[in-house]
Write a protein that holds these residues in place. Structure first.
Motif, short mmCIF file in Angstrom:
data_model
loop_
_atom_site.label_atom_id
_atom_site.label_comp_id
_atom_site.label_asym_id
_atom_site.label_seq_id
_atom_site.Cartn_x
_atom_site.Cartn_y
_atom_site.Cartn_z
N GLY A 169 4.32 11.53 -7.80
CA GLY A 169 4.84 11.83 -9.12
C GLY A 169 6.30 12.24 -9.04
N ASP A 170 6.64 13.38 -9.64
CA ASP A 170 8.01 13.88 -9.61
C ASP A 170 8.28 14.79 -8.41
OD1 ASP A 170 8.67 12.52 -11.95
OD2 ASP A 170 8.00 14.19 -13.22
N TRP A 171 7.30 15.01 -7.58
CA TRP A 171 7.50 15.86 -6.41
C TRP A 171 8.26 15.11 -5.33
CZ3 TRP A 171 1.75 17.86 -5.95
CH2 TRP A 171 1.50 18.75 -7.03
N PRO A 172 8.99 15.81 -4.48
CA PRO A 172 9.70 15.13 -3.39
C PRO A 172 8.73 14.49 -2.41
CG PRO A 172 9.82 17.51 -3.13
CD PRO A 172 9.23 17.27 -4.48
N ALA A 173 9.13 13.34 -1.89
CA ALA A 173 8.29 12.61 -0.95
C ALA A 173 9.08 12.37 0.34
CB ALA A 173 7.85 11.28 -1.54
N LEU A 174 8.34 12.30 1.43
CA LEU A 174 8.92 12.06 2.74
C LEU A 174 8.01 11.11 3.49
CD1 LEU A 174 10.95 12.75 5.06
CD2 LEU A 174 9.39 14.63 5.67
N VAL A 175 8.56 10.01 3.97
CA VAL A 175 7.80 9.06 4.78
C VAL A 175 8.09 9.35 6.25
CG1 VAL A 175 7.64 6.62 5.46
CG2 VAL A 175 7.71 7.25 3.04
N LEU A 231 0.82 -1.20 0.00
CA LEU A 231 0.00 0.00 0.00
C LEU A 231 0.86 1.26 0.00
CD1 LEU A 231 -2.80 -0.92 2.57
CD2 LEU A 231 -3.06 -0.65 0.10
N VAL A 232 1.90 1.28 0.81
CA VAL A 232 2.71 2.50 0.92
C VAL A 232 3.40 2.82 -0.40
CG1 VAL A 232 4.76 1.29 1.82
CG2 VAL A 232 4.42 3.73 2.30
N ALA A 233 3.82 1.81 -1.15
CA ALA A 233 4.44 2.06 -2.45
C ALA A 233 3.44 2.66 -3.43
CB ALA A 233 5.04 0.77 -3.00
N ARG A 234 2.21 2.18 -3.39
CA ARG A 234 1.17 2.72 -4.27
C ARG A 234 0.86 4.17 -3.92
NH1 ARG A 234 -1.98 -1.24 -6.98
NH2 ARG A 234 -3.80 0.12 -6.82
N VAL A 235 0.82 4.48 -2.61
CA VAL A 235 0.55 5.85 -2.21
C VAL A 235 1.70 6.77 -2.65
CG1 VAL A 235 0.20 7.38 -0.23
CG2 VAL A 235 -0.90 5.14 -0.29
N LEU A 236 2.93 6.31 -2.51
CA LEU A 236 4.07 7.12 -2.91
C LEU A 236 4.07 7.42 -4.41
CD1 LEU A 236 6.76 5.54 -0.60
CD2 LEU A 236 6.19 7.98 -0.69
N ASP A 237 3.46 6.56 -5.20
CA ASP A 237 3.34 6.85 -6.63
C ASP A 237 2.63 8.18 -6.86
OD1 ASP A 237 4.60 4.56 -7.45
OD2 ASP A 237 2.77 3.47 -7.96
N ALA A 238 1.71 8.54 -5.96
CA ALA A 238 0.92 9.76 -6.13
C ALA A 238 1.77 11.02 -6.03
CB ALA A 238 -0.22 9.80 -5.12
N VAL A 248 -5.09 6.43 -4.64
CA VAL A 248 -4.86 7.87 -4.76
C VAL A 248 -3.92 8.13 -5.94
CG1 VAL A 248 -2.90 7.94 -3.15
CG2 VAL A 248 -4.36 9.95 -3.45
N THR A 249 -4.18 9.22 -6.66
CA THR A 249 -3.45 9.52 -7.88
C THR A 249 -2.73 10.85 -7.78
OG1 THR A 249 -5.32 10.68 -8.87
CG2 THR A 249 -5.18 8.30 -9.26
N HIS A 250 -1.73 11.01 -8.63
CA HIS A 250 -1.05 12.30 -8.69
C HIS A 250 -2.01 13.38 -9.17
CE1 HIS A 250 2.23 15.10 -8.82
NE2 HIS A 250 2.06 15.33 -10.11
N GLU A 251 -2.94 13.02 -10.03
CA GLU A 251 -3.93 13.99 -10.51
C GLU A 251 -4.76 14.53 -9.34
OE1 GLU A 251 -2.40 11.76 -13.78
OE2 GLU A 251 -3.32 11.06 -11.91
N ASP A 253 -5.48 2.05 -11.36
CA ASP A 253 -5.60 1.52 -10.01
C ASP A 253 -4.39 1.83 -9.16
OD1 ASP A 253 -3.83 -0.20 -11.26
OD2 ASP A 253 -4.52 -1.95 -10.15
N SER A 254 -3.34 2.40 -9.72
CA SER A 254 -2.18 2.79 -8.94
C SER A 254 -2.06 4.30 -8.96
CB SER A 254 -0.90 2.16 -9.47
OG SER A 254 -0.60 2.68 -10.74
N GLY A 255 -1.10 4.82 -8.19
CA GLY A 255 -1.00 6.26 -8.05
C GLY A 255 -0.53 6.98 -9.30
N ARG A 256 0.14 6.32 -10.20
CA ARG A 256 0.66 7.03 -11.37
C ARG A 256 -0.40 7.11 -12.46
NH1 ARG A 256 5.69 8.51 -10.74
NH2 ARG A 256 7.11 7.27 -9.49
#
Length: 237
Positions: free
Chosen positions: A54-60, A45-52, A115-118, A234-237
């Motif tokens: 996109g190219d923006w920086p992410a922090l867990v 699940l966390v990998a799918r959420v991180l897809d959202a 959840v999607t990047h859109e 079905d994935s974040g991208r």
């Protein structure tokens, strides 16, 4: 746990991309196991959420099981303090000076498999408009918080975008973030509500929710294979 000291905004700071914060803490009591590591369509699940992001920086913020390599992660000073404590840890870890200091922080729970990047982009864009709700006085010109509203009318505080200065201010006002509710943090903040007609912010709290998410992902994969999907994947991208 007191909030971190707020950095001063440097004059002439350049706006940076929004940062997407994914919260992986929580006891997962209703699920019975660590939710971010559970798989939908073969991915945590966390990998799918991180897809959202996109190219923006992410922090867990929180445990990193299932987090892809290369994603920055931090831990709360005192684990188990809830999402507001996680947000306090996130903003303390962000750069305080340009060019890396973001103007906007997106917060996502780690249990949003669709959840999607859109949708994340729509939350950030909504901050440019006037708030839908604000109880403390006349409506300001722009919102400080954009929050997803599900198809059944539920407000999802963990699928939202904040103006970072407003988030700093609220953390300072609530004081000890440990155990503070998201509802309290968001109270009296100029807020714009963002609809989610495609239910991309569907969360997974129970084994039954997980089964439904897996069924939905499988159905969408089947539809895509037959060219029948026009909406979000079905994935974040």
């Amino acid at each position: 746990m007191p909030p971190p000291e707020r950095p001063s905004d440097p004059p002439g700071a350049l706006a940076a991309d929004p940062v997407v914060v994914v919260l992986t803490g929580g006891a997962s009591r209703r699920m019975g196991s660590h939710k971010p590591l559970l798989e939908v369509a073969g991915r945590p699940l966390v990998a799918r959420v991180l897809d959202a992001a996109g190219d923006w920086p992410a922090l867990v913020v929180g445990p990193t099981q299932g987090v892809p390599d290369g994603i920055r992660a931090v831990l709360e000073p005192v684990p188990g303090g809830g999402p507001v404590a996680g947000l306090a840890a996130a903003v303390a870890a962000l750069p305080a000076e340009a060019p890396g200091a973001p103007d906007v922080l997106v917060v996502l729970a780690a249990d949003l498999p669709f959840v999607t990047h859109e949708h994340v982009t729509s939350l950030v864009a909504a901050l440019a408009g006037p708030p839908s709700t604000y109880a403390a006085g006349p409506l300001p010109e722009t919102a400080d918080l954009a929050v997803t509203v599900t198809a059944d009318g539920r407000t999802n505080w963990l699928c939202a975008a904040w103006r970072l200065p407003a988030l700093w201010a609220r953390l300072e006002q609530v004081g000890d973030a440990y155990g503070t509710s998201m509802r309290r943090l968001c109270a009296d903040v100029p807020t714009v509500l963002v609809d989610d007609p495609d239910e991309v912010a569907l969360d997974v709290d129970t084994p039954a929710d997980l089964d439904r998410a897996r069924d939905r992902a499988r159905d969408r994969a089947c539809d895509r294979s037959h060219g029948r999907v026009d909406g979000p994947a079905d994935s974040g991208r």
